[in-house]
Each structure stands twice: as C-alpha cells, then as structure tokens.
Design an enzyme around this catalytic site. Structure first.
Site: not given
Ligand code: SF4
Length: 349
Positions: A40, A212, A218
């Site tokens: 990370e 997507c 969206c």
C-alpha cells in the site's frame, strides 16, 4: 452532494472483480499485515509496474517487520532508492520500530490504531484491516474518489475537505454486509479505478476485454462530464529551485554529501551543493539538468572539478565513496543517473 441510489453498485463491483479484476499481484498472495502495508505504501505514489519490480526485492532485503525495524534508515533509503517520495521510506522505518516497540511486532487490526502509526493514512489503514484481518472498513484513495465521484456525478471540488468527508461517509454505506465479500469488494474498487475507470480514457464501453458494469447508471457518462470529474480546483504550487552540484572524482572515488534530514532529498546522498576548493582547481560547467519534484522544479548545474591539490578539511557530512559502493547508498534518481554516466565515462577514459 446528492448520492442518488445507483442500483446494486456493490454486488456489480464484486461480480466485475471476480471476472475482470486482478488476481495475481505479488501482494495478493499470502496477505499478512506487513506485506499489505508495504504494498500500500509503495503504491501510494509509484506506478504498479515499478512496484511489482521493487516489492519482492524489498521483501527479500527486509523479510519481516523486525528486520525492517532493526535496519539502519540508510539501508532502508538505499533499498527505496529511485522510487521517489522518500518520506514514505523514512516513515516505513519509523512505523516498523513503533510496531516492534509498542505492539510486540504485530500490526494492530483496528483501523483507528493503524491510522495512528507513522505514514499510515485512513485509506491505507482500512486496506490493511480488510486484507490482513478481514475487518469491515472503507478505503478512499485517489482512484476510489474518482470512481465514486463519476458514478454518482459528484461535481464538488474534491480538494475541499468537506467534499471528501461526504465521500468517506458514502464509501462506508457501500461496504458489503458479508465479510466474505469484503476482500473482493475492496480489491474490486482498487482494480476498477486502476484498470477500467482510469483518469484519462476510461473504458466506459468495451475496450479490449474490459467493460464497465456501471455504463447505464454512471452519472458522469450520462451527463457527458467524465473529464471534469473529479474536480480539483486547488492547484499545487510549484516553486523553482536552482542548485549546483560540485562533482569531484579522485582515485576511483566520488565525493558525496549526506543531505540534511529536512528539505529536498532529506537524508539521501548527493553531490555537495557548496564546497571550498583549493586554489588552482579547474572547473568545467556540465550540461544543466532539469528535474521535477512534487512541489519543486529543480535546475541543477553540475560543476566538474579537476583537483590540483587535496581538498581542505572536509565536514562529517562529506564522504569519498568508491563507485562499487554506490549501490549501498540512498541516492535520488538524477544523482544515480549522473553517477552512472560518470562511471561509464570514467571506464571509457
Ligand atoms: S461509465 Fe465510464 S466513467 Fe462511468 S464508471 Fe464506467 S468507466 Fe467510469
């Protein structure tokens, strides 16, 4: 912000991750808190392809949090060399020492406790809690902010803390109920932002094998405002800095300076910026180098010195380093590149 219901975001993302997400990244195997934390921190400001190359080497050098805590900060900086944003490496070292001294060598599992450790922000703390301990916590890094803002059509300025606070609250409402889905969901958010809903040229419709799952829901796509989201009005101010490098080579060694613990390239090794030279030394100006840091644009003037006599007394921060020893030092990228050319020129001479 108006977080209208976007139907079934969480299950759709989980299904997408299973089919189209990433499953073979080195840090996805054997997920311990140490390995997740390291990946990370590396991924915060470094491209994933570079992290893949460097992650394994770092782990081989420091296999455990104990190894990292007991190393010198110079060794950690040397291993980090070339990845930039060196505060991350110094914080890794500090954090490893806190984990050893205050938590008996075991990273805490509570996100708030994790967030109190050096260099660990809220999103990184959540990622460690989810991946290493299966805790329920929301991540919200730059990629996730972009995804949520686009899917929900959030046009607020995301450099403002009030807007980010609302996104955090929203991210928390999206967490799956089942602990089994948490890891897939969290990985899905990371993967979707990194590979599908990218900053420029997102794969809204089919692109290669990528599709997507939110195409019909969206808001950014519907309103044709994808490139305006995320909105960030506050710009980073970049200041110009001029510096000299005094480049001195003698008997197969180069003169380097350990930089101060604050400021540009803190704690790394570079060419001295100031040097008193013996009278009669020849100085030749090399080609200036431009180098961009996050907040600074450097113009570096290398000054190649041919010494006629020994240098007068040197301070403790200066050291003659053999070319074969350079790999053991933490060197900023432009210094590393310059030294490489210098060594080649020396070999060719
Ligand atoms: S439709 Fe395009 S902008 Fe919207 S979430 Fe999908 S990839 Fe991102």
């Amino acid at each position: 912000m108006n977080f209208i219901n976007v139907e079934r975001f969480t299950p759709k993302l989980i299904a997408w991750q299973k089919k189209q997400g990433r499953h073979h990244l080195p840090w996805q195997l054997n997920r311990t808190a140490y390995r997740v934390w390291l990946s990370e921190v590396m991924l915060q400001q470094t491209q994933v392809t570079t992290v893949i190359e460097r992650y394994q080497a770092f782990l081989e050098r420091f296999p455990t949090v104990d190894d990292l805590a007991s190393a010198s900060v110079d060794d950690v900086l040397a291993e980090w060399s070339g990845m930039g944003y060196y505060t991350r490496a110094r914080n890794l070292h500090k954090c490893a020492q806190v984990v050893m001294n205050q938590f008996d060598g075991i990273f805490p599992s509570d996100p708030e406790q994790l967030e109190s450790l050096p260099g660990i922000g809220r999103s990184t703390a959540a990622a460690i809690a989810v991946f290493a301990y299966g805790k329920s916590a929301a991540i919200l890094d730059g990629n996730v902010k972009r995804v949520l803002a686009r899917v929900w059509g959030v046009q607020d300025d995301l450099s403002k803390s009030a807007a980010v606070k609302e996104l955090w609250a929203h991210a928390e409402t999206l967490l799956p109920d089942s602990s089994e889905d948490l890891i897939t969901y969290t990985q899905g958010l990371m993967d979707f932002g990194a590979t599908c809903c990218t900053q420029s040229n997102p794969a809204c419709s089919v692109k290669g094998s990528m599709t997507c799952p939110f195409l019909n829901a969206c808001q950014a796509k519907k309103l044709n405002i994808i490139q305006n989201i995320p909105l960030k009005i506050r710009k980073v101010k970049v200041s110009k800095v001029d510096m000299n490098w005094w480049v001195v080579v003698r008997d197969g060694k180069v003169l380097l300076e350990k930089r101060a613990h604050q400021g540009i390239w803190a704690g790394l090794w570079s060419f001295p910026e100031e040097l008193s030279l013996p009278v009669g030394s020849d100085i030749l100006d090399g080609k200036p180098i431009q180098h961009l840091l996050s907040h600074r644009k450097l113009t570096i003037q290398p000054k190649l010195v041919a010494l006629k006599k020994k240098l007068p007394k040197m301070g403790d921060h200066l050291s003659w380093v053999g070319f074969a020893e350079l790999d053991k030092l933490g060197l900023p990228t432009p210094v590393k590149l310059f030294l490489k050319d210098l060594n080649l020129a020396r070999d060719g001479a």
